[in-house]
Design a protein around this motif. Structure first.
Motif, PDB file in Angstrom:
ATOM      1  N   ALA A 166       0.832  -1.207   0.000  1.00  0.00           N
ATOM      2  CA  ALA A 166       0.000   0.000   0.000  1.00  0.00           C
ATOM      3  C   ALA A 166       0.864   1.254   0.000  1.00  0.00           C
ATOM      4  CB  ALA A 166      -0.932  -0.016   1.204  1.00  0.00           C
ATOM      5  N   GLN A 167       1.897   1.275   0.824  1.00  0.00           N
ATOM      6  CA  GLN A 167       2.788   2.439   0.870  1.00  0.00           C
ATOM      7  C   GLN A 167       3.476   2.630  -0.484  1.00  0.00           C
ATOM      8  OE1 GLN A 167       6.052   2.172   3.652  1.00  0.00           O
ATOM      9  NE2 GLN A 167       6.282   4.391   3.719  1.00  0.00           N
ATOM     10  N   ALA A 168       3.881   1.538  -1.110  1.00  0.00           N
ATOM     11  CA  ALA A 168       4.561   1.630  -2.403  1.00  0.00           C
ATOM     12  C   ALA A 168       3.647   2.179  -3.488  1.00  0.00           C
ATOM     13  CB  ALA A 168       5.075   0.248  -2.816  1.00  0.00           C
ATOM     14  N   MET A 169       2.334   1.977  -3.326  1.00  0.00           N
ATOM     15  CA  MET A 169       1.371   2.508  -4.293  1.00  0.00           C
ATOM     16  C   MET A 169       0.740   3.803  -3.810  1.00  0.00           C
ATOM     17  SD  MET A 169      -0.430  -0.852  -5.973  1.00  0.00           S
ATOM     18  CE  MET A 169      -0.851  -1.741  -4.477  1.00  0.00           C
ATOM     19  N   ASP A 170       1.283   4.359  -2.697  1.00  0.00           N
ATOM     20  CA  ASP A 170       0.831   5.628  -2.135  1.00  0.00           C
ATOM     21  C   ASP A 170      -0.674   5.615  -1.844  1.00  0.00           C
ATOM     22  OD1 ASP A 170       1.352   8.169  -1.154  1.00  0.00           O
ATOM     23  OD2 ASP A 170       0.845   9.139  -3.059  1.00  0.00           O
ATOM     24  N   MET A 171      -1.089   4.574  -1.138  1.00  0.00           N
ATOM     25  CA  MET A 171      -2.499   4.466  -0.764  1.00  0.00           C
ATOM     26  C   MET A 171      -2.595   3.889   0.639  1.00  0.00           C
ATOM     27  SD  MET A 171      -3.752   1.000  -2.792  1.00  0.00           S
ATOM     28  CE  MET A 171      -4.006   1.893  -4.252  1.00  0.00           C
ATOM     29  N   LYS A 172      -3.761   3.991   1.217  1.00  0.00           N
ATOM     30  CA  LYS A 172      -4.004   3.400   2.522  1.00  0.00           C
ATOM     31  C   LYS A 172      -4.248   1.899   2.337  1.00  0.00           C
ATOM     32  CE  LYS A 172      -5.656   7.427   4.931  1.00  0.00           C
ATOM     33  NZ  LYS A 172      -4.537   7.595   5.810  1.00  0.00           N
ATOM     34  N   PRO A 173      -3.755   1.080   3.251  1.00  0.00           N
ATOM     35  CA  PRO A 173      -3.953  -0.365   3.139  1.00  0.00           C
ATOM     36  C   PRO A 173      -5.427  -0.757   3.079  1.00  0.00           C
ATOM     37  CG  PRO A 173      -2.469   0.150   4.949  1.00  0.00           C
ATOM     38  CD  PRO A 173      -2.974   1.445   4.420  1.00  0.00           C
ATOM     39  N   GLY A 174      -6.267   0.035   3.721  1.00  0.00           N
ATOM     40  CA  GLY A 174      -7.696  -0.252   3.714  1.00  0.00           C
ATOM     41  C   GLY A 174      -8.299  -0.242   2.331  1.00  0.00           C
ATOM     42  N   VAL A 175      -7.723   0.534   1.427  1.00  0.00           N
ATOM     43  CA  VAL A 175      -8.222   0.572   0.047  1.00  0.00           C
ATOM     44  C   VAL A 175      -8.043  -0.801  -0.596  1.00  0.00           C
ATOM     45  CG1 VAL A 175      -7.888   1.613  -2.234  1.00  0.00           C
ATOM     46  CG2 VAL A 175      -7.775   3.043  -0.183  1.00  0.00           C
ATOM     47  N   LEU A 176      -6.869  -1.399  -0.412  1.00  0.00           N
ATOM     48  CA  LEU A 176      -6.628  -2.738  -0.952  1.00  0.00           C
ATOM     49  C   LEU A 176      -7.542  -3.768  -0.291  1.00  0.00           C
ATOM     50  CD1 LEU A 176      -2.730  -2.880  -1.167  1.00  0.00           C
ATOM     51  CD2 LEU A 176      -4.347  -2.893  -3.070  1.00  0.00           C
ATOM     52  N   VAL A 177      -7.699  -3.663   1.009  1.00  0.00           N
ATOM     53  CA  VAL A 177      -8.533  -4.616   1.730  1.00  0.00           C
ATOM     54  C   VAL A 177      -9.996  -4.457   1.321  1.00  0.00           C
ATOM     55  CG1 VAL A 177      -9.334  -5.344   4.023  1.00  0.00           C
ATOM     56  CG2 VAL A 177      -6.921  -4.790   3.648  1.00  0.00           C
ATOM     57  N   ASP A 178     -10.474  -3.215   1.220  1.00  0.00           N
ATOM     58  CA  ASP A 178     -11.861  -2.978   0.811  1.00  0.00           C
ATOM     59  C   ASP A 178     -12.128  -3.532  -0.583  1.00  0.00           C
ATOM     60  OD1 ASP A 178     -12.450  -1.733   3.204  1.00  0.00           O
ATOM     61  OD2 ASP A 178     -12.291   0.307   2.394  1.00  0.00           O
ATOM     62  N   ARG A 179     -11.184  -3.315  -1.504  1.00  0.00           N
ATOM     63  CA  ARG A 179     -11.363  -3.833  -2.870  1.00  0.00           C
ATOM     64  C   ARG A 179     -11.359  -5.360  -2.857  1.00  0.00           C
ATOM     65  NH1 ARG A 179     -14.121  -4.182  -7.053  1.00  0.00           N
ATOM     66  NH2 ARG A 179     -12.997  -4.707  -8.965  1.00  0.00           N
ATOM     67  N   THR A 180     -10.531  -5.952  -2.018  1.00  0.00           N
ATOM     68  CA  THR A 180     -10.501  -7.403  -1.895  1.00  0.00           C
ATOM     69  C   THR A 180     -11.862  -7.925  -1.442  1.00  0.00           C
ATOM     70  OG1 THR A 180      -8.142  -7.368  -1.370  1.00  0.00           O
ATOM     71  CG2 THR A 180      -9.364  -9.343  -0.731  1.00  0.00           C
ATOM     72  N   VAL A 181     -12.444  -7.273  -0.456  1.00  0.00           N
ATOM     73  CA  VAL A 181     -13.767  -7.674   0.043  1.00  0.00           C
ATOM     74  C   VAL A 181     -14.805  -7.532  -1.062  1.00  0.00           C
ATOM     75  CG1 VAL A 181     -15.602  -7.103   1.686  1.00  0.00           C
ATOM     76  CG2 VAL A 181     -13.222  -7.172   2.450  1.00  0.00           C
ATOM     77  N   GLU A 182     -14.761  -6.439  -1.813  1.00  0.00           N
ATOM     78  CA  GLU A 182     -15.700  -6.259  -2.927  1.00  0.00           C
ATOM     79  C   GLU A 182     -15.584  -7.395  -3.933  1.00  0.00           C
ATOM     80  OE1 GLU A 182     -14.834  -2.488  -4.707  1.00  0.00           O
ATOM     81  OE2 GLU A 182     -15.535  -1.347  -2.971  1.00  0.00           O
ATOM     82  N   LEU A 183     -14.354  -7.757  -4.264  1.00  0.00           N
ATOM     83  CA  LEU A 183     -14.142  -8.836  -5.232  1.00  0.00           C
ATOM     84  C   LEU A 183     -14.622 -10.178  -4.688  1.00  0.00           C
ATOM     85  CD1 LEU A 183     -10.649  -7.716  -6.534  1.00  0.00           C
ATOM     86  CD2 LEU A 183     -12.783  -7.760  -7.861  1.00  0.00           C
ATOM     87  N   LEU A 184     -14.462 -10.393  -3.388  1.00  0.00           N
ATOM     88  CA  LEU A 184     -14.945 -11.635  -2.789  1.00  0.00           C
ATOM     89  C   LEU A 184     -16.466 -11.710  -2.788  1.00  0.00           C
ATOM     90  CD1 LEU A 184     -12.539 -11.985   0.256  1.00  0.00           C
ATOM     91  CD2 LEU A 184     -12.741 -13.588  -1.668  1.00  0.00           C
ATOM     92  N   GLU A 185     -17.115 -10.554  -2.677  1.00  0.00           N
ATOM     93  CA  GLU A 185     -18.577 -10.519  -2.641  1.00  0.00           C
ATOM     94  C   GLU A 185     -19.200 -10.549  -4.019  1.00  0.00           C
ATOM     95  OE1 GLU A 185     -19.205  -6.953  -0.368  1.00  0.00           O
ATOM     96  OE2 GLU A 185     -18.965  -8.010   1.552  1.00  0.00           O
ATOM     97  N   THR A 186     -18.403 -10.322  -5.060  1.00  0.00           N
ATOM     98  CA  THR A 186     -18.910 -10.317  -6.432  1.00  0.00           C
ATOM     99  C   THR A 186     -19.008 -11.744  -6.947  1.00  0.00           C
ATOM    100  OG1 THR A 186     -17.797  -8.209  -6.812  1.00  0.00           O
ATOM    101  CG2 THR A 186     -18.475  -9.435  -8.751  1.00  0.00           C
ATOM    102  N   PRO A 187     -20.169 -12.128  -7.491  1.00  0.00           N
ATOM    103  CA  PRO A 187     -20.269 -13.469  -8.072  1.00  0.00           C
ATOM    104  C   PRO A 187     -19.221 -13.681  -9.173  1.00  0.00           C
ATOM    105  CG  PRO A 187     -22.437 -12.431  -7.952  1.00  0.00           C
ATOM    106  CD  PRO A 187     -21.420 -11.392  -7.586  1.00  0.00           C
ATOM    107  N   ALA A 188     -18.667 -14.856  -9.242  1.00  0.00           N
ATOM    108  CA  ALA A 188     -17.572 -15.155 -10.178  1.00  0.00           C
ATOM    109  C   ALA A 188     -17.948 -14.902 -11.626  1.00  0.00           C
ATOM    110  CB  ALA A 188     -17.126 -16.599 -10.014  1.00  0.00           C
ATOM    111  N   SER A 189     -19.209 -15.067 -11.993  1.00  0.00           N
ATOM    112  CA  SER A 189     -19.606 -14.894 -13.385  1.00  0.00           C
ATOM    113  C   SER A 189     -19.551 -13.443 -13.839  1.00  0.00           C
ATOM    114  CB  SER A 189     -21.014 -15.432 -13.598  1.00  0.00           C
ATOM    115  OG  SER A 189     -21.931 -14.724 -12.771  1.00  0.00           O
ATOM    116  N   SER A 190     -19.620 -12.488 -12.898  1.00  0.00           N
ATOM    117  CA  SER A 190     -19.613 -11.081 -13.297  1.00  0.00           C
ATOM    118  C   SER A 190     -18.270 -10.411 -13.108  1.00  0.00           C
ATOM    119  CB  SER A 190     -20.684 -10.312 -12.515  1.00  0.00           C
ATOM    120  OG  SER A 190     -20.388 -10.323 -11.150  1.00  0.00           O
TER     121      SER A 190
END
Length: 103
Positions: A78-102
């Motif tokens: 996250a630091q290397a991409m100049d972002m807060k770690p929560g952004v990566l974690v939040d996006r991970t959660v979104e991807l986990l909640e998205t059905p695989a077909s979409s």
């Protein structure tokens, strides 16, 4: 007192039998989140790896979901991409909640 010492010595250290720390779905989603943001800011795997002090080959494993990084590595990415770690974690959660077909 002797009984309590015996109980303590019977406690097994380490992970319980049958436990696992690698979750393929989470690893894949986190890797996808890292790849999305890395491409969004225009970095190669090698450049991101250099900034985060991670080998390029390890970056590939993270992005392919073959390795689930620990907290320290998530913070460095996250630091290397100049972002807060929560952004990566939040996006991970979104991807986990998205059905695989979409995805």
């Amino acid at each position: 007192m002797l009984l309590s010492m015996q109980k303590l010595s019977a406690i097994k250290r380490g992970r319980p039998v049958g436990s696992r720390t690698f979750d393929p779905a989470s690893a894949h989603a986190f890797g996808e989140a890292v790849r999305e943001y890395r491409l969004l800011i225009g970095l190669s795997q090698e450049e991101l790896g250099n900034r985060a002090l991670v080998e390029r080959s390890h970056m590939g494993k993270i992005e392919r979901g073959e390795h689930l990084p620990n907290l320290v590595l998530i913070l460095r990415l996250a630091q290397a991409m100049d972002m807060k770690p929560g952004v990566l974690v939040d996006r991970t959660v979104e991807l986990l909640e998205t059905p695989a077909s979409s995805v």
